[in-house]
Enzyme design. Structure first.
Site, PDB file in Angstrom:
ATOM      1  N   SER A 145     -10.337 -11.615  26.667  1.00  0.00           N
ATOM      2  CA  SER A 145     -10.601 -13.124  27.120  1.00  0.00           C
ATOM      3  C   SER A 145     -11.984 -13.011  27.734  1.00  0.00           C
ATOM      4  O   SER A 145     -12.972 -11.628  28.591  1.00  0.00           O
ATOM      5  CB  SER A 145      -9.499 -12.933  27.935  1.00  0.00           C
ATOM      6  OG  SER A 145     -10.287 -14.485  28.883  1.00  0.00           O
ATOM      7  N   TYR A 158      -3.784  -9.862  34.968  1.00  0.00           N
ATOM      8  CA  TYR A 158      -4.593  -9.888  33.409  1.00  0.00           C
ATOM      9  C   TYR A 158      -6.402 -10.322  33.512  1.00  0.00           C
ATOM     10  O   TYR A 158      -6.437  -9.206  32.480  1.00  0.00           O
ATOM     11  CB  TYR A 158      -4.303 -11.658  33.631  1.00  0.00           C
ATOM     12  CG  TYR A 158      -4.550 -12.216  32.272  1.00  0.00           C
ATOM     13  CD1 TYR A 158      -4.598 -12.177  30.969  1.00  0.00           C
ATOM     14  CD2 TYR A 158      -5.573 -13.427  31.923  1.00  0.00           C
ATOM     15  CE1 TYR A 158      -4.647 -12.629  29.500  1.00  0.00           C
ATOM     16  CE2 TYR A 158      -6.082 -13.908  30.230  1.00  0.00           C
ATOM     17  CZ  TYR A 158      -5.681 -13.397  30.138  1.00  0.00           C
ATOM     18  OH  TYR A 158      -5.349 -13.639  28.417  1.00  0.00           O
TER      19      TYR A 158
HETATM   20  N1  LIG Z   1      -4.782 -19.347  25.783  1.00  0.00           N
HETATM   21  C1  LIG Z   1      -6.264 -18.553  25.850  1.00  0.00           C
HETATM   22  O1  LIG Z   1      -6.462 -19.525  27.094  1.00  0.00           O
HETATM   23  C2  LIG Z   1      -6.660 -18.137  25.775  1.00  0.00           C
HETATM   24  C3  LIG Z   1      -7.764 -16.713  26.612  1.00  0.00           C
HETATM   25  C4  LIG Z   1      -8.448 -16.072  26.225  1.00  0.00           C
HETATM   26  C5  LIG Z   1      -7.695 -14.696  25.493  1.00  0.00           C
HETATM   27  N2  LIG Z   1      -6.403 -15.296  24.974  1.00  0.00           N
HETATM   28  C6  LIG Z   1      -5.588 -14.395  25.021  1.00  0.00           C
HETATM   29  O2  LIG Z   1      -5.191 -15.127  23.749  1.00  0.00           O
HETATM   30  C7  LIG Z   1      -3.667 -14.408  22.841  1.00  0.00           C
HETATM   31  C8  LIG Z   1      -2.945 -15.103  22.265  1.00  0.00           C
HETATM   32  O3  LIG Z   1      -2.808 -15.720  23.194  1.00  0.00           O
HETATM   33  P1  LIG Z   1      -2.469 -17.164  23.309  1.00  0.00           P
HETATM   34  O4  LIG Z   1      -3.147 -17.742  23.658  1.00  0.00           O
HETATM   35  O5  LIG Z   1      -2.308 -17.349  21.580  1.00  0.00           O
HETATM   36  O6  LIG Z   1      -0.803 -17.379  23.597  1.00  0.00           O
HETATM   37  P2  LIG Z   1       0.422 -17.747  23.054  1.00  0.00           P
HETATM   38  O7  LIG Z   1       0.436 -18.702  22.064  1.00  0.00           O
HETATM   39  O8  LIG Z   1       1.573 -17.789  24.202  1.00  0.00           O
HETATM   40  O9  LIG Z   1       0.970 -16.772  21.718  1.00  0.00           O
HETATM   41  C9  LIG Z   1       1.054 -15.142  22.570  1.00  0.00           C
HETATM   42  C10 LIG Z   1       1.727 -14.566  21.475  1.00  0.00           C
HETATM   43  O10 LIG Z   1       2.071 -12.673  21.649  1.00  0.00           O
HETATM   44  C11 LIG Z   1       3.471 -13.209  21.437  1.00  0.00           C
HETATM   45  N3  LIG Z   1       4.415 -11.500  22.282  1.00  0.00           N
HETATM   46  C12 LIG Z   1       3.963 -12.071  23.837  1.00  0.00           C
HETATM   47  N4  LIG Z   1       4.860 -10.960  23.951  1.00  0.00           N
HETATM   48  C13 LIG Z   1       5.160 -10.597  22.791  1.00  0.00           C
HETATM   49  C14 LIG Z   1       5.764  -8.920  22.893  1.00  0.00           C
HETATM   50  N5  LIG Z   1       6.570  -8.855  24.443  1.00  0.00           N
HETATM   51  N6  LIG Z   1       6.382  -8.814  22.071  1.00  0.00           N
HETATM   52  C15 LIG Z   1       5.663  -8.843  20.681  1.00  0.00           C
HETATM   53  N7  LIG Z   1       5.238 -10.250  20.710  1.00  0.00           N
HETATM   54  C16 LIG Z   1       4.482 -10.597  22.016  1.00  0.00           C
HETATM   55  C17 LIG Z   1       4.215 -14.288  21.392  1.00  0.00           C
HETATM   56  O11 LIG Z   1       5.033 -14.448  20.802  1.00  0.00           O
HETATM   57  P3  LIG Z   1       6.872 -13.989  20.825  1.00  0.00           P
HETATM   58  O12 LIG Z   1       6.837 -15.229  22.200  1.00  0.00           O
HETATM   59  O13 LIG Z   1       7.478 -14.821  19.686  1.00  0.00           O
HETATM   60  O14 LIG Z   1       7.303 -12.883  21.306  1.00  0.00           O
HETATM   61  C18 LIG Z   1       3.365 -15.158  20.925  1.00  0.00           C
HETATM   62  O15 LIG Z   1       2.746 -14.956  19.250  1.00  0.00           O
HETATM   63  C19 LIG Z   1      -3.483 -12.824  23.911  1.00  0.00           C
HETATM   64  O16 LIG Z   1      -4.384 -11.870  24.438  1.00  0.00           O
HETATM   65  C20 LIG Z   1      -4.155 -14.266  25.206  1.00  0.00           C
HETATM   66  O17 LIG Z   1      -3.978 -13.565  26.316  1.00  0.00           O
HETATM   67  C21 LIG Z   1      -5.959 -16.227  25.711  1.00  0.00           C
END
Ligand SMILES: NC(=O)c1ccc[n+]([C@@H]2O[C@H](COP(=O)([O-])OP(=O)(O)OC[C@H]3O[C@@H](n4cnc5c(N)ncnc54)[C@H](OP(=O)(O)O)[C@@H]3O)[C@@H](O)[C@H]2O)c1
Length: 274
Positions: A145, A158
């Protein structure tokens, strides 16, 4: 070293929503096999249905596992070892945040961030390394991130967990290069997914969103730039113009100045919420 996604076999964690589902969509035209991992099987099935309806020759396997637990991680690695699938791309994308101060956080949420963002990413990479090496040239994409570039009050665990991911990925890229395993670390800025919904607490605690609009880009662009970075052999990708400027800039801010800015921003936020 470049990685070609043509005919790849990819394991994508956190593929049930957001960036993970988007990685699956964008890889589907080129990949031969995909293993989609998350806890919610029904959400994974929705993603799979979309993929196979558009790409008839694509093999999609689903593994419903809680990657915060050793048992969940073992479920995935055992499945990979026992199946005929020969992964040459691992996308460590699953992750979560928690908006608000440390003192008012729950132990469960603090632990979950460390378990998923840090432990799962390291231990899955370690456990699947033999397969990645056997099927080289291979690739690893670690989703970090922009928050990994600066300490973030009210998102402290985080941001620290993502600093770990960025540092770990840089070191791993050097270690694995001779084995023809390319590591790309991706540092997205704020991206519209389910991230904020998950990170927001029931008590209404939130994070300071000032300036975020300048950095926000759609998840499709984040993923397109991440995959282009992997193909081009880049070690660290900052997707979007705003983030590509902010990321390297944050690294250069002297610590004393950074502390002053963080304190000022934090105190202004306190006044606003008072
Ligand atoms: N969106 C942003 O602003 C942003 C910015 C920078 C970095 N990121 C990073 O991008 C990545 C993806 O996040 P996103 O933004 O796409 O958010 P999201 O839509 O909330 O997706 C998160 C994913 O992680 C899975 N997950 C969470 N806990 C888990 C567990 N205990 N076991 C297995 N799977 C798990 C969730 O699936 P289930 O709930 O089905 O388990 C979901 O598929 C993350 O690493 C996040 O830190 C996001």
């Amino acid at each position: 070293m470049n990685f070609n996604t043509q005919d790849c076999t990819a394991i994508i964690t956190g593929a049930s929503s957001g960036l993970g589902a988007e990685f699956a969509r964008q890889l589907a035209a080129k990949a031969r096999t995909m293993v989609l991992v998350a806890r919610r099987l029904e959400a994974l099935e929705v993603v799979k249905a979309e993929l196979v309806s558009r790409h008839l020759n694509l093999n999609v396997h689903l593994v419903a596992a809680d990657l915060s637990t050793a048992a969940g991680r073992a479920m995935l690695t055992d499945w990979v070892r026992q199946s005929a699938c020969q992964p040459n791309l691992l996308i460590n994308n699953a992750g979560l945040g928690d908006y608000g101060m440390l003192a008012s956080a729950t132990q469960e949420r603090l632990q979950a961030q460390i378990d998923v963002n840090v432990s799962a990413l390291v231990l899955l990479t370690h456990a699947l390394h033999p397969q990645l090496q056997a099927n080289a040239p291979s690739g690893v994409i670690n989703i970090s991130s922009l928050a990994s570039m600066i300490p973030m009050p009210e998102l402290a665990v985080y941001a620290a967990s993502k600093s770990f991911v960025t540092s770990f990925s840089e070191a791993l890229a050097v270690e694995l290069e001779p084995q023809q395993i390319h590591v790309t670390c991706v540092c997205p800025g704020p991206t519209p997914t389910n991230f904020s919904k998950t990170a927001r607490r029931k008590d209404g605690s939130d994070t300071d969103r000032n300036g975020q609009d300048l950095l926000r880009i759609p998840s499709a662009q984040v993923v397109a730039e991440a995959l282009a970075g992997l193909r081009a052999g880049r070690v660290c990708v900052f997707p979007g113009l705003g983030v590509s400027i902010a990321g390297p800039l944050f690294r250069m801010i002297p610590l004393a100045l950074l502390r002053w800015v963080l304190r000022r921003r934090f105190n202004k936020g306190r006044l606003r919420y008072a």
